[in-house]
Design a protein around this motif. Structure first.
Motif, PDB file in Angstrom:
ATOM      1  N   ARG A  19       0.815  -1.207   0.000  1.00 47.56           N
ATOM      2  CA  ARG A  19       0.000   0.000   0.000  1.00 47.56           C
ATOM      3  C   ARG A  19       0.854   1.265   0.000  1.00 47.56           C
ATOM      4  O   ARG A  19       0.515   2.250  -0.640  1.00 47.56           O
ATOM      5  CB  ARG A  19      -0.912  -0.007   1.230  1.00 47.56           C
ATOM      6  N   SER A  20       1.960   1.224   0.693  1.00 46.86           N
ATOM      7  CA  SER A  20       2.807   2.417   0.804  1.00 46.86           C
ATOM      8  C   SER A  20       3.877   2.498  -0.281  1.00 46.86           C
ATOM      9  O   SER A  20       4.661   3.446  -0.292  1.00 46.86           O
ATOM     10  CB  SER A  20       3.458   2.466   2.189  1.00 46.86           C
ATOM     11  N   LEU A  27      -0.407   2.651  -9.428  1.00 49.44           N
ATOM     12  CA  LEU A  27      -1.454   1.731  -9.883  1.00 49.44           C
ATOM     13  C   LEU A  27      -2.842   2.216  -9.477  1.00 49.44           C
ATOM     14  O   LEU A  27      -3.776   2.225 -10.284  1.00 49.44           O
ATOM     15  CB  LEU A  27      -1.201   0.335  -9.313  1.00 49.44           C
ATOM     16  N   ILE A  28      -2.979   2.658  -8.239  1.00 52.18           N
ATOM     17  CA  ILE A  28      -4.276   3.135  -7.750  1.00 52.18           C
ATOM     18  C   ILE A  28      -4.699   4.400  -8.483  1.00 52.18           C
ATOM     19  O   ILE A  28      -5.856   4.537  -8.900  1.00 52.18           O
ATOM     20  CB  ILE A  28      -4.224   3.350  -6.224  1.00 52.18           C
ATOM     21  N   VAL A  33      -8.255   6.904 -12.682  1.00 54.14           N
ATOM     22  CA  VAL A  33      -8.449   7.667 -13.921  1.00 54.14           C
ATOM     23  C   VAL A  33      -9.186   6.821 -14.952  1.00 54.14           C
ATOM     24  O   VAL A  33     -10.144   7.285 -15.582  1.00 54.14           O
ATOM     25  CB  VAL A  33      -7.097   8.163 -14.482  1.00 54.14           C
ATOM     26  N   HIS A  34      -8.796   5.564 -15.105  1.00 56.71           N
ATOM     27  CA  HIS A  34      -9.471   4.679 -16.062  1.00 56.71           C
ATOM     28  C   HIS A  34     -10.927   4.466 -15.660  1.00 56.71           C
ATOM     29  O   HIS A  34     -11.820   4.439 -16.517  1.00 56.71           O
ATOM     30  CB  HIS A  34      -8.752   3.335 -16.169  1.00 56.71           C
ATOM     31  N   PHE A  35     -11.184   4.311 -14.372  1.00 55.92           N
ATOM     32  CA  PHE A  35     -12.550   4.104 -13.879  1.00 55.92           C
ATOM     33  C   PHE A  35     -13.419   5.326 -14.157  1.00 55.92           C
ATOM     34  O   PHE A  35     -14.549   5.197 -14.640  1.00 55.92           O
ATOM     35  CB  PHE A  35     -12.510   3.784 -12.380  1.00 55.92           C
ATOM     36  N   ILE A  36     -12.899   6.515 -13.890  1.00 49.73           N
ATOM     37  CA  ILE A  36     -13.643   7.747 -14.146  1.00 49.73           C
ATOM     38  C   ILE A  36     -13.923   7.891 -15.643  1.00 49.73           C
ATOM     39  O   ILE A  36     -15.031   8.251 -16.046  1.00 49.73           O
ATOM     40  CB  ILE A  36     -12.867   8.980 -13.625  1.00 49.73           C
ATOM     41  N   ASN A  37     -12.925   7.603 -16.469  1.00 47.87           N
ATOM     42  CA  ASN A  37     -13.122   7.677 -17.924  1.00 47.87           C
ATOM     43  C   ASN A  37     -14.206   6.709 -18.384  1.00 47.87           C
ATOM     44  O   ASN A  37     -15.032   7.053 -19.236  1.00 47.87           O
ATOM     45  CB  ASN A  37     -11.816   7.419 -18.664  1.00 47.87           C
ATOM     46  N   LEU A  38     -14.207   5.504 -17.841  1.00 49.39           N
ATOM     47  CA  LEU A  38     -15.224   4.514 -18.189  1.00 49.39           C
ATOM     48  C   LEU A  38     -16.613   5.001 -17.797  1.00 49.39           C
ATOM     49  O   LEU A  38     -17.568   4.892 -18.576  1.00 49.39           O
ATOM     50  CB  LEU A  38     -14.923   3.178 -17.510  1.00 49.39           C
ATOM     51  N   LEU A  39     -16.738   5.562 -16.595  1.00 45.26           N
ATOM     52  CA  LEU A  39     -18.029   6.088 -16.155  1.00 45.26           C
ATOM     53  C   LEU A  39     -18.505   7.212 -17.070  1.00 45.26           C
ATOM     54  O   LEU A  39     -19.692   7.286 -17.403  1.00 45.26           O
ATOM     55  CB  LEU A  39     -17.936   6.593 -14.710  1.00 45.26           C
TER      56      LEU A  39
END
Length: 65
Positions: A19-20, A27-28, A33-39
């Protein structure tokens, strides 16, 4: 997480180290960004939309009581 870990027991230190790490951070952020673009492509959100985290508002309200 259990599927990703293939049923193995994962210790706190391993999760915290990942995580750190710079790799996880990158990656996160890229995944977000990919998730927002998909939405946006699916028409589920608009670029000009503003969302407010209701839990934060409630926490701030209760803090002042």
């Amino acid at each position: 997480m259990m599927v990703i870990a293939e049923g193995r027991q994962i210790f706190y230190h391993a999760i915290n180290n990942f995580r750190s790490s710079d790799h996880a951070d990158r990656l996160i952020k890229e995944s977000f960004v990919h998730f927002i673009n998909l939405l946006q492509e699916e028409g589920l959100i608009r670029e000009d939309a503003i969302f407010i985290d209701e839990a934060k508002i409630e926490a701030e309200f209760l803090k002042d009581l």
